[in-house]
Design a protein around this motif. Structure first.
Motif, PDB file in Angstrom:
ATOM      1  N   SER A 212       2.699  17.100  43.521  1.00 43.18           N
ATOM      2  CA  SER A 212       3.354  15.852  43.907  1.00 43.18           C
ATOM      3  C   SER A 212       2.393  14.696  43.698  1.00 43.18           C
ATOM      4  CB  SER A 212       3.787  15.912  45.372  1.00 43.18           C
ATOM      5  OG  SER A 212       4.787  16.887  45.554  1.00 43.18           O
ATOM      6  N   THR A 213       2.873  13.629  43.108  1.00 42.45           N
ATOM      7  CA  THR A 213       2.068  12.431  42.885  1.00 42.45           C
ATOM      8  C   THR A 213       2.846  11.225  43.422  1.00 42.45           C
ATOM      9  OG1 THR A 213       2.967  11.714  40.749  1.00 42.45           O
ATOM     10  CG2 THR A 213       1.357  13.519  40.714  1.00 42.45           C
ATOM     11  N   PRO A 214       2.187  10.098  43.579  1.00 41.60           N
ATOM     12  CA  PRO A 214       2.920   8.894  44.030  1.00 41.60           C
ATOM     13  C   PRO A 214       4.066   8.521  43.094  1.00 41.60           C
ATOM     14  CG  PRO A 214       0.562   8.568  44.244  1.00 41.60           C
ATOM     15  CD  PRO A 214       0.734   9.859  43.498  1.00 41.60           C
ATOM     16  N   GLU A 215       3.972   8.921  41.833  1.00 42.08           N
ATOM     17  CA  GLU A 215       5.017   8.607  40.859  1.00 42.08           C
ATOM     18  C   GLU A 215       6.095   9.677  40.807  1.00 42.08           C
ATOM     19  OE1 GLU A 215       1.647   8.505  39.978  1.00 42.08           O
ATOM     20  OE2 GLU A 215       1.667   6.379  40.522  1.00 42.08           O
ATOM     21  N   GLY A 216       5.908  10.764  41.552  1.00 38.94           N
ATOM     22  CA  GLY A 216       6.878  11.858  41.511  1.00 38.94           C
ATOM     23  C   GLY A 216       6.207  13.174  41.168  1.00 38.94           C
ATOM     24  N   THR A 217       7.003  14.144  40.766  1.00 39.16           N
ATOM     25  CA  THR A 217       6.482  15.469  40.457  1.00 39.16           C
ATOM     26  C   THR A 217       5.858  15.499  39.069  1.00 39.16           C
ATOM     27  OG1 THR A 217       8.187  16.489  41.830  1.00 39.16           O
ATOM     28  CG2 THR A 217       7.079  17.910  40.239  1.00 39.16           C
TER      29      THR A 217
END
Length: 295
Positions: A212-217
Motif C-alpha cells: 500500500s502506498t499513498p497513491e494506492g496499491t
C-alpha cells in the motif's frame, strides 16, 4: 538436502494475458518459464466468453500443439464490473459458453466472484447473491464444471465467514474457493488470516504480491510486498494443498484499471514467475517437512 527441493513445474501456471495481449505472446511467456500450464482470461484483447468459435478453435489447437494444459478460465461472472444488478441471463450465457470451452480444453475450473452491491440493503444483497450463485452452481453441475469463488470483488470477497456461508447455503459440489495471495492488500484485510479459516475449501490459487502506498496499491514481485506470500504458500502446502499455483502478478496487466499488457509486460511476467519458483524452492519448501507437494 534443502538445495535439492524443487516445486513441481507441472503445478505452476500463469494467467496468460498478464504477460501479453496477443495469444502468441502468452504462449511464448509460458514457454520461456518452461511451464506447462496456463489459465485463460482473455486472448487478443477478447474475453474468453466473447471469443467466436473460430478464434477459440485456433486457441485450442495451438495449445494442443504446444502441449500446454489449461488449468482454468477466469470469467467475468460476478466480478468488479458485474454488480448484482446485471441481468442474470448474461451470466448464465457466459457460463454456458465457458463450460463448452472447458469441455474442449479438458478443463473443469471457472473463476467467479460474488457481485458488488448496487444500492440494495445488506440483507437483500446477500439474498440475491446466494440465489444467483446457487443457480449458477446448479447449472455448473449439469455442465460438468466447477465454479471457483475468488476472495476479491463482491459480497463474499473479503470475509471468510461469508465465503463459508456461501459454500454452506449453496451446498453444491460444483462450488469451491479460489484463494489469491495478494488481494488482501488492496482490499484492506490480512489474506493469511483469511486463508487459515478457508483452507479445506481452497481448490485453486492465484499468486500476486503488493504494497500500500499513498497513491494506492503497488504490485511487486512475489515475496517483495506485504501479502506474506511465502507464509500463505507454506500454509497451503502444509495443509495438503495439491493444486496449481497460477501467477497473476498485476505488474503490467490490471483489468480492473483497464490496463493491458504493454511494453515489457512479458519480461515482468517472466521475472515474477522466476521469483515464484525461487520463493517456493528456497523460502517455502525448506521450512516444511513432509508437505504435500505432489511430487
Amino acid at each position: 538436502m534443502h538445495s535439492e527441493l524443487r516445486f513441481p513445474v507441472r503445478r505452476l501456471a500463469g494467467i496468460g494475458d498478464e504477460a501479453a495481449v496477443d495469444f502468441e505472446g502468452q504462449v511464448a511467456a509460458i514457454r520461456a518459464l518452461d511451464w506447462r500450464a496456463v489459465e485463460l482470461r482473455a486472448v487478443d484483447a477478447t474475453a474468453m466468453g466473447d471469443l467466436d468459435p473460430d478464434a477459440f478453435r485456433r486457441v485450442a489447437d495451438r495449445l494442443r500443439a504446444e502441449q500446454i494444459e489449461v488449468v482454468g478460465l477466469a470469467s467475468r461472472i460476478g466480478n468488479w464490473a458485474r454488480p448484482i444488478s446485471v441481468p442474470f441471463d448474461e451470466e448464465l450465457a457466459e457460463l454456458d459458453t465457458l463450460a463448452d470451452q472447458c469441455a474442449a480444453l479438458d478443463c473443469r475450473y471457472i473463476r467467479i466472484m460474488s457481485y458488488p452491491n448496487d444500492g440494495l440493503t445488506e440483507a437483500d444483497w446477500a439474498g440475491r447473491v446466494l440465489e444467483r450463485i446457487a443457480a449458477l452452481s446448479r447449472r455448473a453441475e449439469q455442465l460438468g464444471v466447477t465454479l471457483l469463488h475468488e476472495n476479491c470483488a463482491g459480497w463474499a470477497g473479503h470475509s471468510a465467514d461469508r465465503m463459508l456461508r456461501l459454500l454452506d447455503e449453496v451446498g453444491s459440489p460444483a462450488l469451491k474457493l479460489l484463494f489469491d495471495t495478494g488481494n488482501g492488500v488492496p482490499h484492506g484485510y490480512d489474506a493469511s488470516d483469511l486463508l487459515v479459516k478457508i483452507l479445506p475449501h481452497v481448490a485453486h490459487v492465484h499468486v500476486k504480491d503488493a504494497v500500500s502506498t499513498p497513491e494506492g496499491t503497488a504490485y511487486t514481485l512475489p515475496g517483495d510486498g506485504d501479502a506474506r506470500v511465502a507464509e500463505c504458500l507454506r500454509l497451503l502446502l502444509a495443509a495438503g494443498y495439491s493444486g496449481v499455483l497460477s501467477l497473476e502478478p498485476h505488474l503490467a496487466t490490471r483489468p480492473h484499471e483497464n490496463l493491458q499488457a504493454v511494453g515489457d509486460a512479458a519480461t515482468l511476467f517472466i521475472r515474477a514467475g522466476q521469483r515464484l519458483s525461487r520463493l517456493l524452492d528456497h523460502a517455502v519448501l525448506p521450512k516444511l517437512s513432509g508437505c504435500g507437494t505432489g511430487r
